[in-house]
Design an enzyme around this catalytic site. Structure first.
Site: not given
Ligand code: UFG
Length: 354
Positions: A37, A79, A145, A174, A225, A285
């Protein structure tokens, strides 16, 4: 009639885990959730499951749970899972995810568990280019990660070779959306995921969205994505569990369609009927420019088909949950953190129900 199965689910109070637990309960299976939790929510574990609050590092607790009965499978969702955070804290991510995962795999083997499902990730594929990514793409994580999950997938190969443990590694692209029945949704504290942030910006619950990078080599300059509905991911777990007697599998899970950050903003504007305030911000990054799944293998081998492939449908279920739960699970499970105090809990630190 089908015999009901028994599953131990780590991280079953988290976003994808809680939806998978719901799918198992809906088909009549028995579920025990082990969750610390720390990021999961008590209110995300539906009443039909038994919740054990505890840590994967607690080897006595994990051993006792594994010894409780003959489990049909262990599903491992727990995780650290944020790509951006892992770029700032690489050793914490690798140590925590690999350490807890390897110990769990070893404990499963020691207790005679025959089937194991790992939540894996598209973050295995850091530099895959623009084309949809299938299971034959080289594993080349773009973040610690992703690296931690790659290491766990490798560990599972050895667990099979040495001990015969059958496993599924499910590489989620995603995960997004919310239980269409309205029981569960997405609630991270703090929220860093795009769709809930865009929805909250549209609803005026947060300031303008920062779009991380508008100069990528994509048609509109923002990252692309493959947003896949969390209920479709849950359904994929049911299907692979039924395959695991025959051997181990690795599947990429997505809709096969990419959407840019600006397209997500457009979808939220269509579904909410409101304008989303946003501004361009520097790249984050660890973000690969494009991640889109080629999910033919799981479709062909299990018959899995996403039911909510349309981005507007995904956004609509996420919006419904957020509108119904303005405080997320904090209004549901009594886990509000009072200023200056410890989390309030109606039960002890290790509790069960069911
Ligand atoms: N993004 C923004 N602004 C924000 C948040 C996100 O522009 O405030 C962009 C990110 O840069 C990225 C996209 O939106 O290009 C999606 O970002 P998320 O943070 O929603 O998701 P991630 O792609 O970083 O990661 C997610 C999961 C991971 C998984 C990954 C697989 O959090 O655990 O998808 O693609 F590994």
């Amino acid at each position: 009639m089908r015999r009901s199965r028994h599953y131990l689910v780590t991280g079953g109070a988290g976003f994808v885990g809680s939806h998978a637990v719901a799918a198992l309960l809906d088909r009549g299976d028995e579920v025990v959730v082990l969750d610390s939790l720390r990021t999961g929510h008590r209110g995300a574990v539906l009443p039909g499951a038994r919740l054990v609050v505890g840590d994967l590092d607690d080897e006595v607790l994990v051993g006792a749970l594994l010894a409780e009965r003959r489990w049909d499978a262990v599903l491992h969702f727990a995780a650290l899972s944020l790509v951006g955070e892992s770029m700032r804290e690489p050793y914490r991510y690798i140590a925590a995810n690999v350490g807890s995962g390897v110990r769990l795999i070893a404990a499963c083997v020691a207790h005679g568990v025959r089937r194991f499902v790992l939540s894996s990730t598209a973050a295995l594929f850091g530099n895959a280019g623009d084309a949809p990514i299938d299971e034959d793409a080289p594993i080349d994580p773009g973040s610690p990660y992703g690296e931690s999950k790659a290491m766990l997938e490798r560990t599972l190969l050895w667990a099979e070779r040495v001990h015969g443990l059958h496993s599924a590694a499910l590489r989620y692209f995603n995960a997004a959306g919310a239980d269409p029945a309205g029981r569960l949704g997405e609630d991270h504290v703090p929220e860093t995921h795009l769709i809930p942030l865009v929805i909250d910006a549209a609803l005026g619950r947060r300031p303008a969205l920062s779009v991380f990078g508008t100069d990528y080599a994509t048609p509109d300059g923002t990252c692309i994505r493959d947003y896949v509905h969390v209920t479709d991911l849950a359904e994929a777990h049911l299907r692979v569990l039924d395959l695991l007697d025959a051997g181990s599998v690795r599947y990429n899970l997505g809709n096969g369609r990419g959407h840019s950050v600006r397209e997500v903003i457009g979808a939220v504007e269509r579904v909410t009927g409101r304008r989303v305030p946003w501004h361009a911000a520097p790249r984050r990054a660890g973000d690969p420019p494009v991640l889109v799944a080629a999910a033919w293998r799981i479709m062909r081998e299990t018959g899995w088909q996403p039911r909510f492939a349309d981005l507007d449908a995904i956004v609509a279920t996420a919006l419904a949950w957020r509108e119904g739960h303005p405080e997320g699970y904090r209004g549901v499970d009594g886990s509000i953190i009072p200023t200056g105090g410890a989390p309030r809990s109606r039960r002890g630190s290790r509790s069960t129900r069911g």
